[in-house]
Write an enzyme that holds these catalytic residues in place. Structure first.
Site, PDB file in Angstrom:
ATOM      1  N   HIS A 146       0.836  -1.231   0.000  1.00  0.00           N
ATOM      2  CA  HIS A 146       0.000   0.000   0.000  1.00  0.00           C
ATOM      3  C   HIS A 146       0.858   1.264   0.000  1.00  0.00           C
ATOM      4  CE1 HIS A 146      -3.688  -2.178   0.425  1.00  0.00           C
ATOM      5  NE2 HIS A 146      -3.364  -2.675   1.602  1.00  0.00           N
TER       6      HIS A 146
HETATM    7 ZN   LIG Z   1      -4.023  -7.078   2.655  1.00  0.00          ZN
END
Ligand SMILES: [Zn+2]
Length: 441
Positions: A146
């Site tokens: 992320h």
């Molecule tokens: Zn994840």
């Protein structure tokens, strides 16, 4: 040649200051403990049983802190400085910064652990690429997929896999094309961002999407986001429309979409962003992938790049699920055949998502153009534009009773949708649409 393992207990010192958090330091220690207890590595300090006769079947890969220059191959100077300055703050300030961040926590050791996690992934990839081991797994945290070039988020500080891919390309002249396969249940928005314009890295992600309502809540996780500029066509998103995915759904996606594209791309190296949060028992992922399911995916990917593959831990929050899943992956890396899958058939909903992805990918991959809906999306887009301008007609989906949905199957005027009923008939696998008026005037 043996399979490599990178693990360093120092990475457990990144932990939340107050309360509990699913990205728990135990995530990596339970996987390591499982590996030790199965006799795959020898660690008297950890297991309490010393056996000098058995050096272990896996080769240890030492983690090291990634350098500022390596991290700078992906991340901005500001982001590196932000992480570095975490060391200068006291607990009270770190708690405040944690509360303001997007799903990521910080403590005094976060910077060191993030560099170790990143450096561990780099070393793991390099050892495989240099031929010291045939393949390897990096049991590292904090995770990375992320983390965007400019932002730490979603439990991630630096994008371990992206930094490793760039380092490999820089240091290994034979490695030009890299496949990053991301089976974490969340979309790797950071990885997509890092290589969105870059044809030398093919990013394929399978993830829950749900029209952008599943974390990271980014509309760019949709299947229509295929890369841009020179990287157009080298970003493949497979966005599930709900949780509850089974082994058969993932195997189907691999056989129909992931592997044909990966074979056509023909990478020189494969990195797996291996989150185990699609595993059965994971409360965040709410899916049911078994260790055998992960084993089969690993087995298929090993046919690429002459087997040069590094598996790098991302998410996964049920401690027993992640250790069982990681062990199943390791056994396949070491040469065992995967266990049988109990439920190998894909659901109609998953098959539908895969078909929609094939229809999109037919623009970019020769294989997909032979298996799309028969009408190029470019031709259909042109038709829609002309027919809308001239006759105010727009496209409508057709839903088959099996649950399969065919987008853009019909073009009709908006008035017609109020006036007609559409029946879809199946004849020898050919779907026929029949339209009859329900209001006569
Ligand atoms: Zn994840």
């Amino acid at each position: 040649m043996a399979t490599g393992l990178c693990y360093d207990r120092r990475m457990t010192s990144h932990r939340i200051i107050e309360g509990e958090h699913p990205e728990d330091p135990k995530r990596i220690s339970v996987i390591y403990e499982k590996i030790v207890n199965c006799g795959l590595v020898n660690d008297p300090e950890f297991s309490g049983t010393s056996n000098p006769e058995n050096p272990g079947l896996m080769v240890r890969i030492e983690a090291r802190e990634a350098t500022e220059r390596e991290i700078g191959l992906i991340h901005s100077r500001d982001q590196f400085e932000f992480a570095r300055e975490l060391e200068d703050h006291d607990d009270e300030q770190l708690i405040m910064m944690t509360n303001e961040a997007d799903s990521v926590y910080f403590n005094q050791h976060t910077f060191m652990c993030s560099k170790l996690s990143c450096g561990g992934a780099i070393e793991t990839c390099l050892r495989v690429a240099q031929g010291h081991v045939k393949n390897a797994i990096a049991v590292v945290r904090p995770p990375g997929h992320h983390a965007t070039p400019d932002c730490s988020m979603g439990f991630c500080i630096f994008n371990n896999v992206c930094v490793s891919a760039k380092t490999l390309q820089e240091r290994m002249p034979d490695i030009k094309k890299i496949l990053i396969l991301d089976w974490d249940i969340h979309h790797g928005n950071g990885t997509q961002d890092a290589f969105y314009n870059d044809p030398s890295v093919l990013y394929i992600s399978l993830h829950r999407f749900e029209r952008g309502t599943f974390y990271p809540n980014d509309p760019r996780g949709d299947s229509t986001f295929c890369g841009s500029g020179q990287g157009t066509g080298f970003n493949v998103n497979i966005p599930w429309t709900e949780g509850g995915k089974l082994d058969g759904d993932y195997i189907y996606a691999f056989q129909k979409l992931v592997m044909p594209i990966a074979l056509e791309y023909n990478p020189d190296f494969v990195i797996v962003s291996a989150g185990f949060d699609a595993a059965a028992g994971d409360e965040l992922g709410e899916c049911y992938i078994t260790p055998a399911g992960f084993a089969h995916m690993t087995y298929m990917l090993m046919s690429l790049a002459k087997g040069k593959m590094a598996v790098c831990l991302e998410g996964g929050y049920n401690l027993s699920s992640i250790s069982d899943s990681a062990l199943a992956v390791i056994k396949v890396l070491m040469g065992q055949a995967p266990e049988k899958i109990l439920d190998p058939v894909a659901s109609p909903a998953a098959a539908n998502v895969v078909q929609q992805c094939i229809d999109i990918q037919m623009r970019y991959w020769r294989w997909a153009s032979e298996r799309g809906n028969g009408l190029s999306l470019d031709v259909r887009a042109w038709q829609e534009k002309i027919l809308w301008e001239k006759y105010k007609m727009s496209s409508a989906p057709v839903m088959h009773p099996s649950g399969l949905v065919f987008d853009n199957a019909l073009l009709m005027s908006y008035k017609a949708t109020e006036l007609v009923e559409i029946a879809v008939l199946e004849f020898n696998n050919i779907f026929l649409a029949a339209i009859r008026p329900v209001v006569s005037n």
